[in-house]
Design a protein around this motif. Structure first.
Motif, PDB file in Angstrom:
ATOM      1  N   TRP A 154      -2.977  -6.255  14.401  1.00 42.86           N
ATOM      2  CA  TRP A 154      -3.645  -5.055  13.900  1.00 42.86           C
ATOM      3  C   TRP A 154      -2.850  -4.429  12.755  1.00 42.86           C
ATOM      4  O   TRP A 154      -3.433  -3.943  11.785  1.00 42.86           O
ATOM      5  CB  TRP A 154      -3.866  -4.072  15.036  1.00 42.86           C
ATOM      6  N   LEU A 155      -1.528  -4.434  12.861  1.00 44.70           N
ATOM      7  CA  LEU A 155      -0.695  -3.901  11.781  1.00 44.70           C
ATOM      8  C   LEU A 155      -0.864  -4.723  10.507  1.00 44.70           C
ATOM      9  O   LEU A 155      -0.815  -4.175   9.402  1.00 44.70           O
ATOM     10  CB  LEU A 155       0.780  -3.877  12.197  1.00 44.70           C
ATOM     11  N   THR A 156      -1.056  -6.022  10.648  1.00 43.75           N
ATOM     12  CA  THR A 156      -1.276  -6.883   9.479  1.00 43.75           C
ATOM     13  C   THR A 156      -2.565  -6.493   8.765  1.00 43.75           C
ATOM     14  O   THR A 156      -2.591  -6.364   7.536  1.00 43.75           O
ATOM     15  CB  THR A 156      -1.319  -8.361   9.910  1.00 43.75           C
ATOM     16  N   VAL A 157      -3.628  -6.274   9.525  1.00 45.88           N
ATOM     17  CA  VAL A 157      -4.903  -5.852   8.927  1.00 45.88           C
ATOM     18  C   VAL A 157      -4.738  -4.485   8.257  1.00 45.88           C
ATOM     19  O   VAL A 157      -5.150  -4.280   7.109  1.00 45.88           O
ATOM     20  CB  VAL A 157      -6.013  -5.797  10.001  1.00 45.88           C
ATOM     21  N   THR A 158      -4.111  -3.550   8.963  1.00 41.09           N
ATOM     22  CA  THR A 158      -3.939  -2.201   8.433  1.00 41.09           C
ATOM     23  C   THR A 158      -3.063  -2.212   7.180  1.00 41.09           C
ATOM     24  O   THR A 158      -3.355  -1.501   6.212  1.00 41.09           O
ATOM     25  CB  THR A 158      -3.330  -1.280   9.511  1.00 41.09           C
ATOM     26  N   ALA A 159      -2.007  -3.030   7.185  1.00 44.58           N
ATOM     27  CA  ALA A 159      -1.125  -3.119   6.012  1.00 44.58           C
ATOM     28  C   ALA A 159      -1.874  -3.700   4.816  1.00 44.58           C
ATOM     29  O   ALA A 159      -1.680  -3.266   3.683  1.00 44.58           O
ATOM     30  CB  ALA A 159       0.118  -3.953   6.331  1.00 44.58           C
ATOM     31  N   SER A 160      -2.756  -4.691   5.062  1.00 43.78           N
ATOM     32  CA  SER A 160      -3.512  -5.246   3.932  1.00 43.78           C
ATOM     33  C   SER A 160      -4.467  -4.232   3.335  1.00 43.78           C
ATOM     34  O   SER A 160      -4.637  -4.173   2.126  1.00 43.78           O
ATOM     35  CB  SER A 160      -4.286  -6.501   4.278  1.00 43.78           C
ATOM     36  N   ILE A 161      -5.075  -3.407   4.188  1.00 44.25           N
ATOM     37  CA  ILE A 161      -5.961  -2.349   3.691  1.00 44.25           C
ATOM     38  C   ILE A 161      -5.147  -1.330   2.898  1.00 44.25           C
ATOM     39  O   ILE A 161      -5.532  -0.935   1.786  1.00 44.25           O
ATOM     40  CB  ILE A 161      -6.709  -1.659   4.852  1.00 44.25           C
ATOM     41  N   LEU A 164       5.355  -1.400   7.092  1.00 42.39           N
ATOM     42  CA  LEU A 164       6.339  -2.489   7.053  1.00 42.39           C
ATOM     43  C   LEU A 164       7.507  -2.194   7.988  1.00 42.39           C
ATOM     44  O   LEU A 164       7.988  -3.083   8.704  1.00 42.39           O
ATOM     45  CB  LEU A 164       6.811  -2.723   5.616  1.00 42.39           C
ATOM     46  N   LEU A 165       7.976  -0.953   7.988  1.00 38.09           N
ATOM     47  CA  LEU A 165       9.020  -0.542   8.919  1.00 38.09           C
ATOM     48  C   LEU A 165       8.530  -0.690  10.360  1.00 38.09           C
ATOM     49  O   LEU A 165       9.243  -1.207  11.230  1.00 38.09           O
ATOM     50  CB  LEU A 165       9.427   0.911   8.646  1.00 38.09           C
ATOM     51  N   LEU A 166       7.316  -0.268  10.599  1.00 38.62           N
ATOM     52  CA  LEU A 166       6.732  -0.341  11.938  1.00 38.62           C
ATOM     53  C   LEU A 166       6.627  -1.789  12.417  1.00 38.62           C
ATOM     54  O   LEU A 166       6.881  -2.081  13.584  1.00 38.62           O
ATOM     55  CB  LEU A 166       5.357   0.328  11.933  1.00 38.62           C
ATOM     56  N   TYR A 167       6.270  -2.691  11.525  1.00 31.34           N
ATOM     57  CA  TYR A 167       6.173  -4.109  11.880  1.00 31.34           C
ATOM     58  C   TYR A 167       7.501  -4.609  12.430  1.00 31.34           C
ATOM     59  O   TYR A 167       7.563  -5.258  13.473  1.00 31.34           O
ATOM     60  CB  TYR A 167       5.745  -4.917  10.644  1.00 31.34           C
ATOM     61  N   GLY A 168       8.597  -4.272  11.723  1.00 31.10           N
ATOM     62  CA  GLY A 168       9.923  -4.668  12.195  1.00 31.10           C
ATOM     63  C   GLY A 168      10.280  -4.035  13.529  1.00 31.10           C
ATOM     64  O   GLY A 168      10.885  -4.674  14.392  1.00 31.10           O
ATOM     65  N   LEU A 169       9.901  -2.776  13.711  1.00 28.63           N
ATOM     66  CA  LEU A 169      10.177  -2.094  14.980  1.00 28.63           C
ATOM     67  C   LEU A 169       9.404  -2.711  16.141  1.00 28.63           C
ATOM     68  O   LEU A 169       9.936  -2.848  17.245  1.00 28.63           O
ATOM     69  CB  LEU A 169       9.836  -0.606  14.866  1.00 28.63           C
TER      70      LEU A 169
END
Length: 170
Positions: A140-147, A110-115
């Protein structure tokens, strides 16, 4: 492409190489947890990260080149923010694949998404292509965050997992 472009494209791969060195003997871990049916296999997930890192490296090279190269003051914010997000990205890989702490990996994601959004906004006036090249990373971050969320949630209450439609509970 200048020779420095190769360095910019190779640098992001230090994290995945470290993760591979730490996990290649434990290849079955990722395939054993109860994962969503849409969850890609470990090799596909790592291939996705590696591809994203190539794209990120190229985008950072474009920003570096458009700001005149070198390591002067104009590069401090755009590439400094990129360096922070790269370090957080490597931390996510370690938390997810090495430490198996899905909750912490999710917080870092989540932090990475904002960055990444911040980096894209800062890069946009410098090089529009570099900013656009970060969009697949956000997907890709969305997929990884859902996993990570699913694995974290399932680890909290292993006995309370949702049953597939039509399945009978014990």
């Amino acid at each position: 492409m200048q020779p420095q472009g190769t360095i910019f494209m190779a640098l992001p791969h230090l994290g995945p190489i470290l993760v591979w060195l730490l996990t290649h003997r434990r290849s079955g871990w990722y395939d054993s947890p109860k994962k969503p049916p849409w969850c890609p296999p470990h090799k596909v997930l790592m291939t996705g990260w590696i591809t994203i890192y190539f794209v990120m490296g190229y985008a950072s090279y474009l920003v570096w080149k458009d700001l005149g190269g070198g390591f002067g003051r104009p590069l401090a914010l755009p590439l400094g923010l990129y360096a922070v997000q790269l370090a957080i990205s490597w931390a996510v890989l370690i938390l997810f694949f090495v430490a198996h702490t899905h909750g912490l990996a999710l917080l870092h994601l989540l932090l990475l998404y904002g960055l990444v959004v911040s980096t894209a906004l800062i890069w946009h006036p410098i090089n529009k292509l570099a900013a656009v090249l970060l969009l697949p990373y956000l997907a890709w971050l969305t997929v990884t965050a859902s996993i990570a969320y699913r694995l974290w949630r399932d680890s909290l209450c292993p006995g309370q997992q949702p049953q597939p439609m039509g399945a009978k509970s014990d």
